[in-house]
Design a protein around this motif. Structure first.
Motif, PDB file in Angstrom:
ATOM      1  N   TYR A  18       0.977  -1.397   0.298  1.00 46.23           N
ATOM      2  CA  TYR A  18       0.293  -0.113   0.125  1.00 46.23           C
ATOM      3  C   TYR A  18       0.705   1.463   0.141  1.00 46.23           C
ATOM      4  O   TYR A  18       0.459   1.650  -0.451  1.00 46.23           O
ATOM      5  CB  TYR A  18      -1.271  -0.136   0.984  1.00 46.23           C
ATOM      6  CG  TYR A  18      -0.074   0.170   2.380  1.00 46.23           C
ATOM      7  CD1 TYR A  18       0.143   1.200   2.775  1.00 46.23           C
ATOM      8  CD2 TYR A  18      -1.227  -0.881   3.402  1.00 46.23           C
ATOM      9  CE1 TYR A  18       0.151   1.545   4.387  1.00 46.23           C
ATOM     10  CE2 TYR A  18      -0.111  -0.442   5.094  1.00 46.23           C
ATOM     11  CZ  TYR A  18       0.263   0.780   5.187  1.00 46.23           C
ATOM     12  OH  TYR A  18       0.813   0.976   6.148  1.00 46.23           O
ATOM     13  N   THR A  19       2.171   1.299   0.508  1.00 48.82           N
ATOM     14  CA  THR A  19       3.216   2.397   0.414  1.00 48.82           C
ATOM     15  C   THR A  19       3.470   2.731  -0.785  1.00 48.82           C
ATOM     16  O   THR A  19       3.099   4.089  -1.169  1.00 48.82           O
ATOM     17  CB  THR A  19       4.112   2.184   1.113  1.00 48.82           C
ATOM     18  OG1 THR A  19       3.427   1.592   2.457  1.00 48.82           O
ATOM     19  CG2 THR A  19       5.448   3.003   1.867  1.00 48.82           C
ATOM     20  N   VAL A  20       4.156   1.760  -1.591  1.00 50.03           N
ATOM     21  CA  VAL A  20       4.594   2.443  -3.226  1.00 50.03           C
ATOM     22  C   VAL A  20       2.875   2.715  -3.751  1.00 50.03           C
ATOM     23  O   VAL A  20       3.084   3.242  -4.548  1.00 50.03           O
ATOM     24  CB  VAL A  20       4.422   1.164  -3.343  1.00 50.03           C
ATOM     25  CG1 VAL A  20       4.792   1.079  -5.346  1.00 50.03           C
ATOM     26  CG2 VAL A  20       6.025   0.508  -3.447  1.00 50.03           C
ATOM     27  N   ILE A  21       1.744   1.826  -3.462  1.00 51.04           N
ATOM     28  CA  ILE A  21       0.454   2.319  -4.849  1.00 51.04           C
ATOM     29  C   ILE A  21      -0.040   3.632  -4.234  1.00 51.04           C
ATOM     30  O   ILE A  21      -0.218   5.216  -5.084  1.00 51.04           O
ATOM     31  CB  ILE A  21      -0.267   1.535  -4.184  1.00 51.04           C
ATOM     32  CG1 ILE A  21      -0.338   0.118  -4.749  1.00 51.04           C
ATOM     33  CG2 ILE A  21      -2.042   2.285  -4.682  1.00 51.04           C
ATOM     34  CD1 ILE A  21      -1.635  -0.910  -4.214  1.00 51.04           C
ATOM     35  N   ALA A  52       0.048  12.429   7.370  1.00 50.76           N
ATOM     36  CA  ALA A  52       1.232  12.908   6.730  1.00 50.76           C
ATOM     37  C   ALA A  52       2.296  12.178   5.849  1.00 50.76           C
ATOM     38  O   ALA A  52       2.843  12.690   5.640  1.00 50.76           O
ATOM     39  CB  ALA A  52       2.091  13.016   8.733  1.00 50.76           C
ATOM     40  N   ILE A  53       2.475  10.827   5.417  1.00 54.16           N
ATOM     41  CA  ILE A  53       2.915   9.972   5.326  1.00 54.16           C
ATOM     42  C   ILE A  53       3.245  10.346   3.568  1.00 54.16           C
ATOM     43  O   ILE A  53       3.841  11.016   2.823  1.00 54.16           O
ATOM     44  CB  ILE A  53       2.944   8.571   5.722  1.00 54.16           C
ATOM     45  CG1 ILE A  53       3.787   8.713   6.686  1.00 54.16           C
ATOM     46  CG2 ILE A  53       3.727   7.431   4.093  1.00 54.16           C
ATOM     47  CD1 ILE A  53       5.065   8.483   7.201  1.00 54.16           C
ATOM     48  N   ILE A  54       1.397  10.471   3.409  1.00 58.59           N
ATOM     49  CA  ILE A  54       0.973  10.417   1.615  1.00 58.59           C
ATOM     50  C   ILE A  54       2.056  11.993   1.676  1.00 58.59           C
ATOM     51  O   ILE A  54       1.748  12.348   0.225  1.00 58.59           O
ATOM     52  CB  ILE A  54      -0.581  10.369   2.082  1.00 58.59           C
ATOM     53  CG1 ILE A  54      -1.238   9.025   2.058  1.00 58.59           C
ATOM     54  CG2 ILE A  54      -0.985  11.096   0.696  1.00 58.59           C
ATOM     55  CD1 ILE A  54      -2.238   8.549   1.936  1.00 58.59           C
ATOM     56  N   TRP A  55       1.124  12.666   2.365  1.00 58.89           N
ATOM     57  CA  TRP A  55       1.855  14.009   2.007  1.00 58.89           C
ATOM     58  C   TRP A  55       3.318  14.018   1.985  1.00 58.89           C
ATOM     59  O   TRP A  55       3.521  14.894   0.724  1.00 58.89           O
ATOM     60  CB  TRP A  55       1.407  15.158   2.988  1.00 58.89           C
ATOM     61  CG  TRP A  55       2.163  16.772   3.193  1.00 58.89           C
ATOM     62  CD1 TRP A  55       1.159  17.464   2.144  1.00 58.89           C
ATOM     63  CD2 TRP A  55       3.313  17.327   3.398  1.00 58.89           C
ATOM     64  NE1 TRP A  55       2.670  18.629   2.305  1.00 58.89           N
ATOM     65  CE2 TRP A  55       3.404  18.828   2.555  1.00 58.89           C
ATOM     66  CE3 TRP A  55       4.640  16.738   4.318  1.00 58.89           C
ATOM     67  CZ2 TRP A  55       4.477  19.414   2.815  1.00 58.89           C
ATOM     68  CZ3 TRP A  55       5.516  17.482   3.996  1.00 58.89           C
ATOM     69  CH2 TRP A  55       5.512  18.685   3.342  1.00 58.89           C
TER      70      TRP A  55
END
Length: 277
Positions: free
Chosen positions: A155-158, A219-222
């Motif tokens: 999900y992180t790479v996606i 925050a990670i997605i940002w």
């Protein structure tokens, strides 16, 4: 390039992430707690879309991420049924930075330099040391922890690719988190409403954990909008240091010298990643 603000934000997200995992691990019924977390996060996701609009340009990524997150949540609950926070959490988180760096290289041309690769390697080694520092790693817990780590990397790479395609991180985050309502909706349709009957104190704790998880991953997605996914992942997984401390303070889990040494290795690795970035 990771700015000091970005680094501070990701490290803060790491602390928040460890906090909501500690809340889940300390819950009376982890399945029910996760359900309340899903409802809280899902409603918050709808509110974010009401403000920022629909992530129409990244719909496929939102759907893929939402489904993988549901699998991740199920694996997380299963993992914590038999394993301590300090045993299983490091394995799950430690297996993801290298996988994320690989995924970023293959799908987003984010090739790491030598120092960055060393940093990711140190973070992963230190994280696995944390798990082994307990003096045991139950074979029955290992497959669930590794499967959880694979889902984290997926999900992180996606999301790293998806948020860039969307051009609107708030709409993207809201759309992905709105997917979390799918599980409680399924329970309601199937008439299994008894699973929602959680004591008020536990429900409040679970809802708080849901809001914390939203802030942490938002925050990670940002940060992934303009930064290498591998670097962000390695910094985020310093959350295992916070998890070790929280486990010792609130869950009566031992913090040995070996675990402290492992935390130091993770710190050095994170510094390499931050310096490289």
């Amino acid at each position: 390039m990771l700015t000091p603000f970005s680094i501070l934000l990701v490290l803060s997200a790491a602390f928040l992430h460890a906090s909501w995992n500690a809340l889940l691990r300390g819950g009376v019924d982890r399945g029910q707690s996760m359900l309340i977390m899903n409802i809280t996060v899902g409603v918050a996701g709808l509110a974010m879309m009401a403000i920022a609009g629909l992530p129409s340009s990244a719909t496929a990524y939102v759907i893929a991420s939402g489904l993988v997150h549901l699998v991740y949540n199920a694996l997380l609950v299963r993992m914590y049924r038999s394993g301590d926070l300090g045993e299983t959490y490091p394995v799950a988180r430690g297996s993801s930075p290298a996988l994320v760096a690989l995924g970023g290289s293959l799908f987003a041309a984010e090739w790491m330099d030598v120092l960055g690769s060393i940093g990711i390697g140190l973070v992963s080694i230190g994280i696995f040391m944390l798990a082994l520092a307990k003096g045991r790693l139950h074979a029955m817990n290992l497959p669930w922890a590794l499967a959880t780590g694979i889902s984290i990397a997926s999900y992180t790479v996606i999301d790293g690719i998806g948020v860039r395609a969307s051009g609107n991180w708030i709409a993207y985050t809201g759309g992905m988190f709105a997917f979390f309502l799918l599980l409680p909706l399924c329970y309601s349709v199937r008439g299994k409403r008894a699973i929602f009957a959680l004591p008020i104190a536990e429900a409040v704790k679970a809802a708080s954990g849901g809001l914390i998880s939203l802030a942490a991953y938002g925050a990670i997605i940002w940060a992934m909008q303009a930064n290498a996914m591998g670097a962000i992942s390695a910094l985020r997984e310093t959350s295992v240091v916070f998890a070790a401390l929280l486990g010792a303070l609130f869950l009566n889990e031992r913090l040995t010298r070996l675990r402290i040494a492992a935390c130091c290795i993770i710190g050095v690795g994170a510094a390499c990643v931050g310096w490289r970035a």
